[in-house]
Design a protein around this motif. Structure first.
Motif, PDB file in Angstrom:
ATOM      1  N   ASN A 204       0.839  -1.204   0.000  1.00 48.58           N
ATOM      2  CA  ASN A 204       0.000   0.000   0.000  1.00 48.58           C
ATOM      3  C   ASN A 204       0.878   1.260   0.000  1.00 48.58           C
ATOM      4  N   PHE A 205       2.114   1.118  -0.531  1.00 45.92           N
ATOM      5  CA  PHE A 205       3.001   2.282  -0.661  1.00 45.92           C
ATOM      6  C   PHE A 205       2.852   2.867  -2.066  1.00 45.92           C
ATOM      7  N   PHE A 206       2.427   4.118  -2.131  1.00 51.40           N
ATOM      8  CA  PHE A 206       2.262   4.731  -3.448  1.00 51.40           C
ATOM      9  C   PHE A 206       3.333   5.792  -3.720  1.00 51.40           C
ATOM     10  N   ILE A 207       3.647   5.959  -4.995  1.00 49.66           N
ATOM     11  CA  ILE A 207       4.647   6.947  -5.441  1.00 49.66           C
ATOM     12  C   ILE A 207       3.982   8.319  -5.351  1.00 49.66           C
ATOM     13  N   ASN A 208       4.607   9.238  -4.593  1.00 51.12           N
ATOM     14  CA  ASN A 208       3.890  10.470  -4.248  1.00 51.12           C
ATOM     15  C   ASN A 208       4.277  11.707  -5.060  1.00 51.12           C
ATOM     16  N   GLY A 209       5.111  11.551  -6.078  1.00 50.54           N
ATOM     17  CA  GLY A 209       5.397  12.714  -6.929  1.00 50.54           C
ATOM     18  C   GLY A 209       6.766  13.328  -6.734  1.00 50.54           C
ATOM     19  N   ARG A 210       7.672  12.583  -6.105  1.00 49.06           N
ATOM     20  CA  ARG A 210       9.061  13.038  -5.958  1.00 49.06           C
ATOM     21  C   ARG A 210       9.979  11.908  -6.403  1.00 49.06           C
ATOM     22  N   TYR A 211      10.928  12.233  -7.273  1.00 53.42           N
ATOM     23  CA  TYR A 211      11.778  11.218  -7.873  1.00 53.42           C
ATOM     24  C   TYR A 211      13.226  11.721  -7.894  1.00 53.42           C
ATOM     25  N   ILE A 212      14.178  10.812  -7.697  1.00 48.53           N
ATOM     26  CA  ILE A 212      15.577  11.091  -8.052  1.00 48.53           C
ATOM     27  C   ILE A 212      15.926  10.050  -9.102  1.00 48.53           C
ATOM     28  N   LEU A 213      16.315  10.511 -10.272  1.00 44.43           N
ATOM     29  CA  LEU A 213      16.514   9.592 -11.397  1.00 44.43           C
ATOM     30  C   LEU A 213      17.904   9.750 -11.984  1.00 44.43           C
ATOM     31  N   GLN A 214      18.391   8.662 -12.534  1.00 46.61           N
ATOM     32  CA  GLN A 214      19.672   8.692 -13.254  1.00 46.61           C
ATOM     33  C   GLN A 214      19.413   9.104 -14.704  1.00 46.61           C
ATOM     34  N   PRO A 215      20.402   9.706 -15.348  1.00 50.56           N
ATOM     35  CA  PRO A 215      20.170  10.260 -16.689  1.00 50.56           C
ATOM     36  C   PRO A 215      19.870   9.210 -17.759  1.00 50.56           C
ATOM     37  N   GLU A 216      20.144   7.937 -17.450  1.00 48.15           N
ATOM     38  CA  GLU A 216      19.822   6.880 -18.433  1.00 48.15           C
ATOM     39  C   GLU A 216      18.323   6.831 -18.732  1.00 48.15           C
ATOM     40  N   ILE A 217      17.509   7.420 -17.869  1.00 47.89           N
ATOM     41  CA  ILE A 217      16.054   7.445 -18.127  1.00 47.89           C
ATOM     42  C   ILE A 217      15.757   8.163 -19.454  1.00 47.89           C
ATOM     43  N   PHE A 218      16.600   9.126 -19.817  1.00 52.49           N
ATOM     44  CA  PHE A 218      16.298   9.912 -21.027  1.00 52.49           C
ATOM     45  C   PHE A 218      16.336   9.051 -22.288  1.00 52.49           C
ATOM     46  N   GLY A 219      17.364   8.174 -22.374  1.00 52.31           N
ATOM     47  CA  GLY A 219      17.472   7.284 -23.534  1.00 52.31           C
ATOM     48  C   GLY A 219      16.253   6.379 -23.633  1.00 52.31           C
TER      49      GLY A 219
END
Ligand code: UTP
Length: 295
Positions: A204-219
């Motif tokens: 019951n843990f939901f993603i609340n709108g804050r992220y730290i992402l690595q740049p590989e997400i762009f590709g």
């Protein structure tokens, strides 16, 4: 390899249409609606700055020029305030003005989805980890949500998502994560499911709108096909990235107000007004009277 380069940049996707707030959002971006006396976006920018973010990247769209104006100086207004000796107001404006060269604005030409909006920031972010803050979500807690995430990131590296608990029967409304072993003060995310059908959510843990992402997400987002709602979804991109890199969950314990919804926006106004010594006396008794009249 676990990437722990400093998180210096934050992306604020503010190109959505805000249809849930029409007609207000016909001419005013929802991020500029005020909670007490500050626009919603200011609360979220403050959270980012408090977490050590050095560069603010806004992904804007049509009708959002006023956000750019808000983060710039207003020469005529400041001149008038000076002439009228309105020093407190001048100080206030100076305090919220970002340092020159620390804001960037790029446009998402069509609202193709959150994943696409984040991808629009790729050149400005470059090859380094970055934060994404959904600007509708205002968080309130002793330690800022993104600050706590950065602390976890310093232990875990990789990607970090903030999560909160919801009532299990509400899980079908959210992006839900699977909870694995401890990583630093957080936990390893083992699954991500967008709006799981009732009874199938991994937690019951939901993603609340804050992220730290690595740049590989762009590709990944570059070639991401359209998903739910015929939009390019950030979650779909993160699911692919999770096959190559770790995602850790940061359990945010605080209050979150979804100001993209009328109820959340009104609650945010009430909660922040009641927490302000200058406003509370003027509203508390009348609020109580309104509530009593409902009974
Ligand atoms: P929402 O789902 O809240 O969409 O987007 P919205 O269009 O802003 O609002 P409604 O549903 O029509 O009322 C979540 C976040 O992603 C941004 C929005 O600005 C919001 O901060 N977003 C969404 C974009 O920047 N671009 C998009 O194409 C979609």
């Amino acid at each position: 390899m676990t990437d722990k380069r400093k998180v210096r940049k934050a992306v604020f996707p503010v190109a959505g249409l805000g249809t849930r707030f029409l007609p207000a959002t016909k001419a005013v971006p929802k991020e500029m609606l005020t909670v007490v006396d500050k626009p919603v976006i200011q609360y979220v920018v403050d959270e980012a700055l408090d977490a050590g973010i050095e560069h603010l990247i806004f992904v804007t769209g049509r009708n959002k020029g006023v956000i750019e104006d808000y983060f710039d100086i207003q020469t005529e207004l400041e001149q008038t305030l000076k002439e009228r000796n309105k020093n407190a107001e001048l100080t206030l404006l100076a305090e919220i003005l970002p340092k020159a060269g620390t804001t960037s604005f790029t446009r998402q030409q069509a609202p193709l989805g959150l994943g696409h909006a984040v991808w629009c920031a790729r050149d400005i972010v470059g090859d380094e980890p970055f934060a994404v803050l959904l600007p509708d979500m205002i968080m309130r807690s002793e330690k800022g949500c993104l600050k706590g995430m950065v602390e976890l990131y310093e232990q875990s590296g990789g990607n970090v998502l903030a999560v909160e608990e919801c009532a299990p029967e509400q899980a079908h409304k959210y992006g839900i994560v699977g909870v694995g072993d401890a990583v630093g003060d957080g936990f390893k995310i083992t699954a991500m499911v967008e709006k799981p059908p009732a009874g199938t959510a991994p937690s019951n843990f939901f993603i609340n709108g804050r992220y730290i992402l690595q740049p590989e997400i762009f590709g990944i987002l570059e070639t991401q096909e359209r998903g739910a709602g015929n939009e390019i979804q950030l979650t779909d991109g993160m699911l692919k990235l999770a096959k190559q890199q770790q995602f850790a969950g940061y359990h945010f314990r605080g209050e979150t107000y979804d100001c993209g919804m009328k109820e959340g926006f009104i609650l945010a106004n009430v909660a922040f007004a009641l927490s302000r010594g200058d406003i509370r006396p003027g509203v508390e008794d009348q609020l109580k009277a309104l509530m009593a009249a409902l009974k």
